[in-house]
Motif scaffolding. Structure first.
Motif, PDB file in Angstrom:
ATOM      1  N   ARG A   1       0.842  -1.204   0.000  1.00  0.00           N
ATOM      2  CA  ARG A   1       0.000   0.000   0.000  1.00  0.00           C
ATOM      3  C   ARG A   1       0.873   1.248   0.000  1.00  0.00           C
ATOM      4  O   ARG A   1       0.548   2.245  -0.643  1.00  0.00           O
ATOM      5  N   LEU A   2       1.988   1.191   0.690  1.00  0.00           N
ATOM      6  CA  LEU A   2       2.910   2.324   0.709  1.00  0.00           C
ATOM      7  C   LEU A   2       3.454   2.582  -0.697  1.00  0.00           C
ATOM      8  O   LEU A   2       3.566   3.732  -1.124  1.00  0.00           O
ATOM      9  N   SER A   3       3.765   1.499  -1.427  1.00  0.00           N
ATOM     10  CA  SER A   3       4.246   1.654  -2.802  1.00  0.00           C
ATOM     11  C   SER A   3       3.184   2.293  -3.686  1.00  0.00           C
ATOM     12  O   SER A   3       3.495   3.095  -4.579  1.00  0.00           O
ATOM     13  N   LEU A   4       1.922   1.939  -3.437  1.00  0.00           N
ATOM     14  CA  LEU A   4       0.826   2.503  -4.228  1.00  0.00           C
ATOM     15  C   LEU A   4       0.628   3.979  -3.905  1.00  0.00           C
ATOM     16  O   LEU A   4       0.400   4.795  -4.800  1.00  0.00           O
ATOM     17  N   ASP A   5       0.733   4.332  -2.631  1.00  0.00           N
ATOM     18  CA  ASP A   5       0.513   5.718  -2.212  1.00  0.00           C
ATOM     19  C   ASP A   5       1.630   6.641  -2.670  1.00  0.00           C
ATOM     20  O   ASP A   5       1.406   7.838  -2.873  1.00  0.00           O
ATOM     21  N   GLU A   6       2.837   6.083  -2.805  1.00  0.00           N
ATOM     22  CA  GLU A   6       3.992   6.921  -3.139  1.00  0.00           C
ATOM     23  C   GLU A   6       4.424   6.729  -4.587  1.00  0.00           C
ATOM     24  O   GLU A   6       5.606   6.729  -4.908  1.00  0.00           O
ATOM     25  N   GLN A   7       3.461   6.585  -5.457  1.00  0.00           N
ATOM     26  CA  GLN A   7       3.758   6.381  -6.875  1.00  0.00           C
ATOM     27  C   GLN A   7       4.526   7.565  -7.457  1.00  0.00           C
ATOM     28  O   GLN A   7       4.189   8.727  -7.218  1.00  0.00           O
ATOM     29  N   ALA A   8       5.555   7.266  -8.221  1.00  0.00           N
ATOM     30  CA  ALA A   8       6.342   8.310  -8.872  1.00  0.00           C
ATOM     31  C   ALA A   8       6.023   8.411 -10.363  1.00  0.00           C
ATOM     32  O   ALA A   8       6.602   9.243 -11.056  1.00  0.00           O
ATOM     33  N   LEU A   9       5.113   7.577 -10.854  1.00  0.00           N
ATOM     34  CA  LEU A   9       4.737   7.601 -12.270  1.00  0.00           C
ATOM     35  C   LEU A   9       3.462   8.415 -12.392  1.00  0.00           C
ATOM     36  O   LEU A   9       2.388   7.993 -11.962  1.00  0.00           O
ATOM     37  N   LEU A  10       3.561   9.579 -12.989  1.00  0.00           N
ATOM     38  CA  LEU A  10       2.465  10.531 -13.026  1.00  0.00           C
ATOM     39  C   LEU A  10       1.950  10.735 -14.446  1.00  0.00           C
ATOM     40  O   LEU A  10       2.671  10.518 -15.424  1.00  0.00           O
TER      41      LEU A  10
END
Length: 232
Positions: free
Chosen positions: A115-124
């Motif tokens: 979930r942390l990986s999902l919340d901190e997505q760097a692909l915008l």
């Protein structure tokens, strides 16, 4: 590799093999120790996976088991999040809302580390420079495709010729500056493409069209020379 990713990879390894696979091979594929492998197999069994076998003989997974909670790798979550964000910026409000709901549901059931990986997505995804016209038609078009129902459209072509058509819609293409409907046209008795921004009226008919949507899609692929892999 997080524990969640490791369990997912172990499941995928077991699914690839129809016959028992030894613990040594499994551990080598996953780059983990035998002790960790045995612990992970025990965890999967405790979650309900039907894994038969034992050390020295091999393990086999019986089909029908889905990991609870929903499991994805970090890379898979990146792809899902990027796709959902593209939908949110490039489609109609209904589908954009559904994409955001889907991400929220995924976030609610995956383990905390993922979930942390999902919340901190760097692909915008940046805002669209041009919003294609006809976006309000998209929910009706998707419904017609899903239900395999005939569709009445009033259409104006690039030469400004107007016509009324009964079509069998089977696919919707999302391009940068235009949305395209692929359909069988009863008037032309042939497969045709219609720019969504040039449809000025449409109504779903009660009648289902007589050919399965997948058959029309296969015929269209053959006609356009499009390999199956392009649409996957």
């Amino acid at each position: 590799m997080s524990r969640s990713e490791r369990l997912l990879k172990l499941m995928q390894c077991l699914r690839r093999h129809r016959f028992p696979i030894t613990s040594t091979i499994l551990a080598a594929e996953l780059h983990i120790s035998l002790r960790t492998l045995y612990r992970d197999i025990a965890s999967l069994r405790a979650s309900g996976a039907r894994i038969e076998g034992e050390p020295g003989i091999g393990y086999v997974l019986h089909p029908g088991f889905v990991l609870p909670p929903l499991m994805f790798s970090v890379q898979e979550l990146e792809a899902l999040a990027l796709g959902a964000r593209w939908v949110s910026h490039r489609t109609d409000q209904e589908l954009a809302h559904d994409a955001q709901n889907a991400l929220a549901k995924i976030a609610a059931v995956i383990p905390a580390d993922l979930r942390l990986s999902l919340d901190e997505q760097a692909l915008l995804v940046g805002p669209a420079q041009i919003t294609p016209a006809g976006q309000t038609h998209l929910p009706i078009l998707r419904q017609s495709i899903r239900q395999q129902r005939k569709l009445f459209i009033r259409y104006v072509d690039l030469k400004e010729n107007k016509s009324d058509r009964i079509v069998w819609p089977f696919a919707l293409g999302f391009f940068d500056h235009v949305r395209m409907l692929a359909a069988w046209c009863e008037q032309r008795t042939a497969l045709r493409h219609f720019r969504v921004d040039r449809i000025f009226d449409l109504h779903i008919q009660d009648e289902r069209y007589p050919v399965h949507r997948q058959a029309l899609l296969r015929q269209w692929r053959e006609q356009e020379g499009i390999p199956n892999s392009v649409l996957k």
